[in-house]
Write a protein that holds these residues in place. Structure first.
Motif, PDB file in Angstrom:
ATOM      1  N   CYS A  24       1.373   5.597  -3.050  1.00  0.00           N
ATOM      2  CA  CYS A  24       2.258   4.513  -3.476  1.00  0.00           C
ATOM      3  C   CYS A  24       1.383   3.262  -3.549  1.00  0.00           C
ATOM      4  O   CYS A  24       1.333   2.457  -2.617  1.00  0.00           O
ATOM      5  N   ASN A  25       0.705   3.101  -4.647  1.00  0.00           N
ATOM      6  CA  ASN A  25      -0.379   2.127  -4.760  1.00  0.00           C
ATOM      7  C   ASN A  25       0.065   0.678  -4.779  1.00  0.00           C
ATOM      8  O   ASN A  25      -0.749  -0.224  -4.588  1.00  0.00           O
ATOM      9  N   ALA A  66       0.797  11.017   5.179  1.00  0.00           N
ATOM     10  CA  ALA A  66       2.077  10.363   4.882  1.00  0.00           C
ATOM     11  C   ALA A  66       1.908   9.139   3.995  1.00  0.00           C
ATOM     12  O   ALA A  66       2.708   8.900   3.085  1.00  0.00           O
ATOM     13  N   PHE A  67       0.848   8.350   4.258  1.00  0.00           N
ATOM     14  CA  PHE A  67       0.578   7.151   3.465  1.00  0.00           C
ATOM     15  C   PHE A  67      -0.815   7.236   2.825  1.00  0.00           C
ATOM     16  O   PHE A  67      -1.434   6.219   2.534  1.00  0.00           O
ATOM     17  N   TYR A  68      -1.272   8.415   2.601  1.00  0.00           N
ATOM     18  CA  TYR A  68      -2.604   8.659   2.048  1.00  0.00           C
ATOM     19  C   TYR A  68      -2.793   7.912   0.725  1.00  0.00           C
ATOM     20  O   TYR A  68      -1.974   7.982  -0.186  1.00  0.00           O
ATOM     21  N   CYS A 113      -6.394   3.940   3.022  1.00  0.00           N
ATOM     22  CA  CYS A 113      -5.608   2.702   2.967  1.00  0.00           C
ATOM     23  C   CYS A 113      -6.605   1.566   3.166  1.00  0.00           C
ATOM     24  O   CYS A 113      -6.726   0.984   4.246  1.00  0.00           O
ATOM     25  N   SER A 114      -7.318   1.266   2.125  1.00  0.00           N
ATOM     26  CA  SER A 114      -8.546   0.478   2.240  1.00  0.00           C
ATOM     27  C   SER A 114      -8.321  -0.999   2.499  1.00  0.00           C
ATOM     28  O   SER A 114      -9.272  -1.722   2.806  1.00  0.00           O
ATOM     29  N   CYS A 152     -10.531   3.306   6.056  1.00  0.00           N
ATOM     30  CA  CYS A 152      -9.766   2.054   6.042  1.00  0.00           C
ATOM     31  C   CYS A 152     -10.811   0.940   6.109  1.00  0.00           C
ATOM     32  O   CYS A 152     -11.117   0.400   7.179  1.00  0.00           O
ATOM     33  N   GLU A 153     -11.359   0.615   4.971  1.00  0.00           N
ATOM     34  CA  GLU A 153     -12.595  -0.163   4.891  1.00  0.00           C
ATOM     35  C   GLU A 153     -12.464  -1.593   5.393  1.00  0.00           C
ATOM     36  O   GLU A 153     -13.461  -2.213   5.762  1.00  0.00           O
TER      37      GLU A 153
END
Length: 267
Positions: free
Chosen positions: A83-84, A102-104, A129-130, A152-153
């Protein structure tokens, strides 16, 4: 639809849905029910929703807002993956488990508000989720799965609570801007590196109640020095292997340290 249940694949790939309103008569959303609804930008779930199936809102690329009113026990596998457009989400009290992926790939997600009831975050739940900068892990959590926060950068700080029992391989791997880690888990088990490739993690604090530092948990971490509190009774093999550690302070004389740390301790 069928009574209280929205069937699996019921509206999958419906490209014209913009706003979704689910009434209070509904209790279940089936697997893939809204998968690929690429024009949906808002979803309001009814007060009586108790179950959301796997992939239910997967690939809803325009989804900016989702409101979950009822206390679910689980966010299922890939429920909101990719979900971008989602930037923030508040998960309801009573939630216990966030499923795998789930939120990949929600790469614009900046804020996640987790309830204090969560005890399990499964593998890759928040991978890629960057844009997440920080996340507050609840004090009830016992399990964080493999690559749960992989890449998660922009994650800058994390505090691991005392209750954590299992920390998966690379749970915080490749978090390139993670600079502060506060590790309070008393007896956390892992046999794989949990913070691999975290190249900027200069500040690692071990909590005063920690008793065991398990095998390989901080392998490869980029830190210069560390203080081991008095209550730590065991540092297991390769706990800090291949790290840049060159200064270690032990506050207890009754602890055996692994071979890779002895040279640092002698210095």
């Amino acid at each position: 639809e069928d009574g209280t249940y929205i069937r699996k694949y019921a509206f999958s790939m419906c490209k014209e849905i913009g706003i979704l309103e689910i009434d209070n008569a509904k209790t279940n959303i089936g697997a893939h029910a809204f998968d690929g609804c690429i024009s949906m930008y808002e979803a309001n779930l009814g007060y009586n929703i108790t179950e959301i199936g796997i992939y239910a809102f997967n690939r809803c690329k325009s989804l900016e807002k989702i409101e979950i009113k009822h206390p679910l026990e689980e966010i299922s596998t890939k429920c909101f993956a990719q979900c971008n457009s989602l930037t923030t989400i508040e998960l309801p009290q009573g939630l216990k488990k966030i499923g795998a992926k789930a939120f990949y790939g929600c790469n614009n997600l900046t804020e996640i508000i987790l309830p204090n009831t969560i005890n399990n975050i499964e593998e890759q739940a928040f991978s890629y989720c960057s844009n997440i900068e920080n996340i507050n892990l609840p004090n009830e959590i016992t399990h964080i799965g493999q690559k749960a926060f992989w890449q998660c950068e922009n994650l800058q700080a994390i505090q691991i609570p005392e209750t954590l029992e299992i920390l998966g391989e690379d749970a915080f791997g490749n978090c390139n801007n993670l600079t502060q880690i506060i590790f309070n888990a008393e007896k956390c088990k892992t046999n794989k590196p949990a913070f691999g490739y975290t190249t900027k993690a200069k500040n690692l604090k071990i909590g005063n109640n920690v008793q065991i530092i398990d095998n390989r948990i901080f392998e490869g971490i980029n830190i210069d020095k560390i203080e081991i509190p008095q209550n730590v009774s065991e540092i297991r093999a390769k706990a800090f292997a291949n790290s840049t550690l060159n200064d270690i302070t032990l506050l207890s004389n009754n602890i055996e340290i692994p071979l890779e740390l002895r040279k640092s301790n002698e210095n």
